[in-house]
Design a protein around this motif. Sequence first.
Motif: not given
Length: 736
Positions: A1-25
Motif C-alpha cells: 500500500m502506498s503512502t497516498d493510499s494509506r493517507a486516503a484510507k485514514a481520511a475516509r476513516i476520519r470522515e466516518l468517525l466524525d459523521t457516523e461514529g457517534e450514532a454507530v457507537a
Amino acid sequence: MSTDSRAAKAARIRELLDTEGEAVATNTRGFNQGRYDSVARLEDYEGLKDEARAIKEDAIERLPELLDELTETIEENGGTVYVAEDAADANEYIADVCADAEADRVVKSKSMTSEEIEVNDHLHSRDVDVVETDLGEWVLQLADEAPSHIVAPAIHKSRQGIAELFEERFDPDEPLETAEELTMFAREKLGERIEGADVGMTGANFLTADTGTMALVTSEGNARKSVTVPDTHVAVAGVEKIVPSVEDLRPFVELIGRSGTGQDITSYVSLFTPPIDSPTVDFDDPDTPITDGEIDREFHLVLIDNGRLAMREDPDLKETLYCIRCSACSNTCANFQSVGGHAFGGETYSGGIATGWEAGIEGLDTAAEFNDLCTGCSRCVEACPVKIDIPWINTVVRNRINEGGNGGRFDFLVNGLSPDAEDDASPTLQKRVFGNFETLAKLGSATAPLSNWMAHSRPVGWLLERTLGVDHRREFPAFRRQTLVKWARDRDGTAPTDPERRVVLYPDVYTNYMLVERGKAAVRALEALGVAVEVPSVPGSGRPPLSQGMIDTARAKAEGVAEALDPYLEDGDDIVVIEPSDLAMFTGDYERLLPAEDYEPLAANSYELIEYVYGLLENGASPETLSVADSSETVAYHSHCQQRTMSLEAHTVAVLTECGYDVTTSDVECCGMAGSFGYKSQYYDLSMDVGENLAGQLREADADHVLASGTSCTDQIGDLLASEPRHPIELLDPAR
Ligand code: SF4
C-alpha cells in the motif's frame, strides 16, 4: 500500500468517525450490552450454542440432500423453487415472475441476500418500482445510502437526520420530531405502498427441508404484510439457510435476537409455510378480511448459490456458511463500534464475518478493502451463537490476499531483515516488517540504547512513516539491552530449595526484549510462592506474523516453540505465559498450525501468569508472600481482549482482591491497539478513537494504580493517559 493510499484510507476513516461514529457507537454498544444481559438470563447458553452449531454443521454437510428435499416439499405445497447460480440468474428469474404478475410495484422486507444480488436496481431497470418496507431500509432508500449494519441498516443515522430527510422528501403538514412521530409517519406511507403492491418479496432467516416452512425473525410487522397482501410472494435466500426440520428452529429462535439486538425474543417470529392462504387484512380494520373468494397466491423461492457451494468445498471458508447473520460479531467488535459498516464492510456484508462472505461471494479484492480492520482480538468468537472462528477466517483471507500481493517498491529494504517463510506470498512491506517483529526486537535489544535513540529521532520517524506506514505519533517501547533470558541466567540463585512445582516462564518477545521488568517480577512472585522457575530461550510464538496473515511464518514459529518446550513438558513442567495473546496461540491457534501430538500437551499445560498465581493461592500458598495492599489501595484494571475470550480476567481480579486491592475493571472489548494495528498510519485515528472509550473509564476510576495485562494495552494506555500502566504481577512483586 502506498503512502497516498494509506493517507486516503485514514481520511475516509476520519470522515466516518466524525459523521457516523457517534450514532454507530451508541447503538452497537447498546446492542452488545443487551446481548450480555440477555444471554445471562439463559440457563444453558453454551449448550444452546453447541446445539445451533451442530445443526448448521450437519445442514451444510448434507446441503445437496436437503436442497432436494426442500424443493420437493415446496413443490408439493404448491410453490416453485428456483436455484440461481449467481446474481444475474436470480434477477432474471425474479424479473420474469414480476412480468408474469404484470407487476408495477414490489414491496420488499429486509433481506441482505436481496441486497447482495442488487435486485432493486435490476427491477428498476425493468420499470418495476421496488419499495423497501423495513423502516431502516426505507430510510436508506430515500437517502440513497448503503446499509451500515447487517441487522440495523440505518444504525449510522441519527433521529434528527431522519427527521430532516422526511421533511425534505415529504414536506409533512406537521413537523416530525420524536421517534414515535417518525415511525407513525413511515408506517402510514408504507401501508399505502404495501396495499397497492403486486408482488411481495422477503428474505428467509431459516428454511426447513421437512415442511417447507420459512422463519422470518423481525422487529417490525412489514414482512408479514409483504407476504400476505400481494398475490405473489417471492422469497430470496442463500442456499445455506436450509435446516433439516422445524424442530431445529428452536435454538436459533432462542439465540438470534439475544445475540444481535439483545432482545430475549424479537417482536415478530413468523413461521410461514407458503403459498400462504391466510386472508388479506384491511389496514384500517385489521379484524375484517377483505379477500374475496378463494385465496390463490403464488409462491416462488429463489435460492441463491452465488459462490456458496464453492465455499462449502473450501475448508477455511466453509464455516462462514454457518452464519445466521445475527450481527453479534459486529456489535462486539471495538473497531466496528467506532467506525461502522461503511468502512468495516464490503459490497453487502459488514463486520467480522463479512470477510468470509465477501471473499466467497465477491472475491479477494473486495475482502481486501476492509479485511485489515479485523485485529484478531477474538471477542467475536465468544459472541457468535454458532461459534464460528471468525478471526481465523480473516487470517486465512489475509494470507490469500498476501499471496496475490505485490510487496511494493521498498521491499528490498527488508529482505535481509525478514527471515519469513512466506515463499509463495508477497505481503505488503508494512505487513512483512510487523510480521517479523521478533527480528527487529532482537536487533533493537542488541544495539540498545542506540536503537532507542534512533527510533525516537525525527528523521527516522519520518522515514518509518514514509516507507512502512508507522504513524509518527506512536513511540516504540524502549528495547532493553539485558533481556529477561539473560537476566534469569546471570542472576544469583534464589530458587526455592524444595519447590512445590516447576515452571517454564515463557519469555515472549515483548517481555524478553522490552518489558523486562514484568518478567523479573513474575520470576520473583512465582518463586515467593514456592515454585522453581526457568526462563529458557524460546522462539516467539508467531502471533505477529499470524496477525499479518503470514501463516507459513507463524507455523514455523509454532514448530520452534513446540520443539524448545517439549523437553520441559516431558519432564512435567508447567508453561506459564505472561502475554495473553501468546497464550491464545498456545491454547487455540496452534491447533491449526501444529500436529495434535505437539499441540495437545502444550495447550493442556500452559497457563496465564495470574491464572497460575490464582491456582497456587487456591492450593494453599500464602498471599502474604506477595506485595499486598496498604489499607485501601485502589486499582483500575484492563484485561486483554484474548484473555477475556479465554475467560481468564476473573483470576486477576480475584488475586488482586485477595491481596487487598480494591479493583475496578474496564468493560471495553479491546484497547484499540491490537498488536501493530494502532501503529499503522492508516488506522491510528481509529485506534485512538477505540482507546478513548477505555481511557475514559480508567480516568473515571481515578485509582492509585492502573494495570493492564497485554503489551498492546500497555502501549495504548500509555499513549492515552501519558503514563504507562503496569502488569498486575508488578504490583504483586515481592520486591516492590
Ligand atoms: S458470524 Fe456469528 S456472530 Fe457474526 S453474524 Fe454470523 S452468526 Fe452472528
